[in-house]
Write a protein that holds these residues in place. Structure first.
Motif, PDB file in Angstrom:
ATOM      1  N   ARG A  72       0.979  25.268  41.394  1.00  0.00           N
ATOM      2  CA  ARG A  72       0.627  24.430  40.254  1.00  0.00           C
ATOM      3  C   ARG A  72      -0.517  23.475  40.567  1.00  0.00           C
ATOM      4  N   ALA A  73      -1.156  23.624  41.716  1.00  0.00           N
ATOM      5  CA  ALA A  73      -2.273  22.751  42.074  1.00  0.00           C
ATOM      6  C   ALA A  73      -3.408  22.909  41.071  1.00  0.00           C
ATOM      7  N   ARG A  74      -4.063  21.795  40.741  1.00  0.00           N
ATOM      8  CA  ARG A  74      -5.164  21.826  39.776  1.00  0.00           C
ATOM      9  C   ARG A  74      -6.336  22.636  40.302  1.00  0.00           C
ATOM     10  N   ALA A  75      -6.593  22.522  41.600  1.00  0.00           N
ATOM     11  CA  ALA A  75      -7.734  23.192  42.219  1.00  0.00           C
ATOM     12  C   ALA A  75      -7.564  23.118  43.724  1.00  0.00           C
ATOM     13  N   THR A  76      -8.341  23.911  44.430  1.00  0.00           N
ATOM     14  CA  THR A  76      -8.434  23.773  45.883  1.00  0.00           C
ATOM     15  C   THR A  76      -9.674  22.958  46.197  1.00  0.00           C
ATOM     16  N   VAL A  77      -9.476  21.840  46.879  1.00  0.00           N
ATOM     17  CA  VAL A  77     -10.579  20.972  47.280  1.00  0.00           C
ATOM     18  C   VAL A  77     -10.858  21.201  48.758  1.00  0.00           C
ATOM     19  N   VAL A  78     -12.106  21.457  49.092  1.00  0.00           N
ATOM     20  CA  VAL A  78     -12.502  21.686  50.482  1.00  0.00           C
ATOM     21  C   VAL A  78     -13.456  20.572  50.894  1.00  0.00           C
ATOM     22  N   LEU A  79     -13.060  19.806  51.916  1.00  0.00           N
ATOM     23  CA  LEU A  79     -13.877  18.712  52.432  1.00  0.00           C
ATOM     24  C   LEU A  79     -14.607  19.190  53.681  1.00  0.00           C
ATOM     25  N   LEU A  80     -15.919  19.009  53.699  1.00  0.00           N
ATOM     26  CA  LEU A  80     -16.768  19.531  54.771  1.00  0.00           C
ATOM     27  C   LEU A  80     -17.513  18.377  55.430  1.00  0.00           C
ATOM     28  N   HIS A  81     -17.237  18.172  56.714  1.00  0.00           N
ATOM     29  CA  HIS A  81     -17.829  17.032  57.416  1.00  0.00           C
ATOM     30  C   HIS A  81     -19.286  17.296  57.788  1.00  0.00           C
ATOM     31  N   GLY A  82     -19.945  16.257  58.279  1.00  0.00           N
ATOM     32  CA  GLY A  82     -21.346  16.363  58.653  1.00  0.00           C
ATOM     33  C   GLY A  82     -21.538  16.852  60.076  1.00  0.00           C
ATOM     34  N   ALA A  83     -22.750  16.644  60.592  1.00  0.00           N
ATOM     35  CA  ALA A  83     -23.110  17.145  61.920  1.00  0.00           C
ATOM     36  C   ALA A  83     -22.793  16.102  62.990  1.00  0.00           C
ATOM     37  N   GLY A  84     -23.327  16.326  64.193  1.00  0.00           N
ATOM     38  CA  GLY A  84     -23.157  15.360  65.279  1.00  0.00           C
ATOM     39  C   GLY A  84     -21.702  15.180  65.659  1.00  0.00           C
TER      40      GLY A  84
END
Length: 540
Positions: A26-38
């Protein structure tokens, strides 16, 4: 905080460490968090992960190889491998039938663009935080230790200008939030502006500034819960309707009883606003103007209120084909962005080279008829779109002309943005006609010379300097108002032309969408220089 579930994902011999929060069918959406470099990693994104989960989303974050708790060596990572790792994680852990929401920080601005290209319409919303984008040639190159080929490519002046990722974002029609720190020691302002311009083309876009923040917005959101909550709420606005929930509801209230919007199509060619053709269930077509770009949105109340007033005036005029006003929300009180709804005019914009002479004559005649309009009340006085101090070095002789006070003039009603991109044509040969004039947001009171100047500049860039230089004579032959002579007329011509120095290409984006891919920055720059030189020779 929602429970965080660790996971490990294996790809290409590397073990990626991740966290998942929320979930279920029942999740509204899949959210994917993508970090930066370094030294970026998933850990600083944990509060953001939990916030998305609290909004009913299945949220994921993971360390790219060479980062955090994942295996691998950072110098061996590349933009391509980042993309491939993200795809592998998403395909393994996201619902196949559900929408995707992508949030990327810094270098992951590029990864987000790559994922939008890959997943297409499945991506419903984007959150881009101090994002970066890179030249195509950098995509396969390992990052190295900071002194190799990758660094050489990305440090090249303007290397990002032709980045394919920007083209992807220009075509994105979902929800997009660009979070911009007040101080960014990593991302050049021109890159941020390029993101803003790209997303404003079609997306339901918000440019959100955080005045006290610096580049590492993952840390900022970790430490500032109010901003974190606002960011998440903004990204998820209108989820399922590409972010346009409020606008759809407002449009529905403007329609005749019983009518509904059957389909919507983006119209190419707009610059200051997004334009969409709405087809109703009975076949009626309407046009929706939505002002999204930050600069124009700040001025939207005046722009759209003025256009609504002028469309009402033009309904009483003969000889000036203009749309019928249906409704206006100039402040964006009821819509997601300031909007104006109107009828659709027949015809199409013509920027090709066929029947060019007759078309230019028709443009001149139409402009002459516009200048004969006598409004009940004068619109605002014209505004100059450049100044001597805004023109870069190299144009001193032309700039000296506009340093003078404006010449005296006999004012008239101006369209103020009259050019081939705002005129519709039907027919061909003996049946060629102007069928519509659009974009009345800049209507002003001022010298007819200024409208002639603006159309002349556009013709010079589109079709060559000779068409810009010769437009005055065509206008006068069509019964236009008496124009100034010599240096006085030159003032108005240069006041317009110099507004496109040094970047004449900014005017040509919509023209390229209409097929004029030959209008490269080099071609436009050469034409502008030749046009200004011709003006000085003729009128100085």
């Amino acid at each position: 905080m929602s429970e965080l579930i660790p996971f490990t994902h294996v790809i290409g011999g590397e073990r990626l460490s991740g966290l998942a929060s929320g979930g279920g069918e029942r999740a509204r959406a899949t959210v994917v968090l993508l970090h930066g470099a370094g030294n970026g990693g998933k850990e600083r994104l944990v509060p953001l992960l939990a916030e998305f989960a609290a909004h009913g989303c299945h949220a994921l974050a993971f360390d790219f190889s060479g980062h955090g708790e994942s295996t691998g060596l950072l110098p061996e990572l590349s933009l391509r491998r980042r993309f491939e790792q993200a795809v592998s994680v998403i395909d393994a852990r996201a619902r196949v039938d559900g929408p995707l929401v992508l949030a990327g920080f810094s270098m992951s601005g590029q990864t987000v663009a790559d994922l939008v290209r890959h997943y297409g319409d499945r991506v419903a919303a984007l959150g881009l935080c101090a994002p970066a984008v890179y030249a195509a040639e950098a995509w396969d190159v390992p990052f190295g230790a900071g002194d190799g080929r990758f660094s050489e490519i990305i440090r090249g002046p303007g290397s990002w200008h032709a980045a394919p990722g920007l083209d992807v974002l220009r075509a994105f029609e979902g929800r997009a939030v660009l979070a911009v720190p007040g101080t960014d020691e990593v991302i050049p302002p021109a890159v941020t502006e390029a993101f803003s311009q790209a997303l404003a083309r079609r997306a339901q876009f918000t440019h959100w500034e955080l005045p006290d923040a610096r580049h590492r917005l993952g840390r900022w959101f970790r430490d500032h819960p109010d901003d974190r909550r606002e960011f998440v709420a903004a990204v998820l606005t209108g989820l399922g309707e590409h972010g346009w929930t409020a606008t759809r509801a407002w449009v529905a209230r403007q329609l005749p009883e019983g009518r509904t919007v059957d389909k919507s199509a983006f119209l190419a060619g707009g610059w200051s606003a997004q334009m969409r053709r709405l087809t109703l269930d009975d076949g009626t077509e309407l046009a929706l103007r939505t002002i999204v770009k930050p600069f124009f949105r700040r001025h939207a109340p005046g722009l759209l209120a003025r256009e609504a007033e002028i469309l009402t005036l033009l309904a009483e005029q003969e000889g000036v084909p203009a749309a019928e006003l249906i409704g206006v929300d100039a402040t964006g009180e009821h819509c997601d962005h300031p909007s104006l709804l109107m009828s659709v005019l027949p015809g199409r914009v013509r920027v090709d080279e066929e029947e060019l002479g007759p078309r230019v004559d028709l443009l001149a005649g139409q402009l002459a008829r516009i200048h004969r309009i006598v409004p009940r009340e004068r619109p605002r006085a014209y505004q100059a779109w450049t100044s001597p101090t805004a023109v870069p070095p190299g144009w001193e002789r032309a700039v000296d002309v506009i340093r003078r006070d404006p010449p005296p003039y006999d004012g008239c009603f101006l369209h103020r943005d009259f050019h081939p991109g705002n005129v519709l044509f039907t027919g061909s040969g003996a049946g060629l006609r102007v069928s519509g004039v659009v974009d009345w947001v800049e209507t002003s009171w001022g010298p007819a010379d200024l409208d002639v100047a603006h159309c002349s500049t556009a013709l010079a860039l589109l079709h060559g300097p000779e068409y810009g230089l010769g437009f005055r004579e065509r206008y006068e032959a069509q019964g236009g108002r008496r124009l100034a002579d010599g240096p006085e007329h030159l003032y108005w011509r240069l006041l317009d032309a110099l507004a496109y120095v040094p970047d004449a290409a900014k005017l040509a984006g919509p023209w390229r969408e209409l097929g004029r891919t030959d209008l490269t920055p080099e071609v436009l720059g050469e034409r502008l220089e030749a046009y200004v030189t011709g003006l000085l020779k003729r009128y100085a």
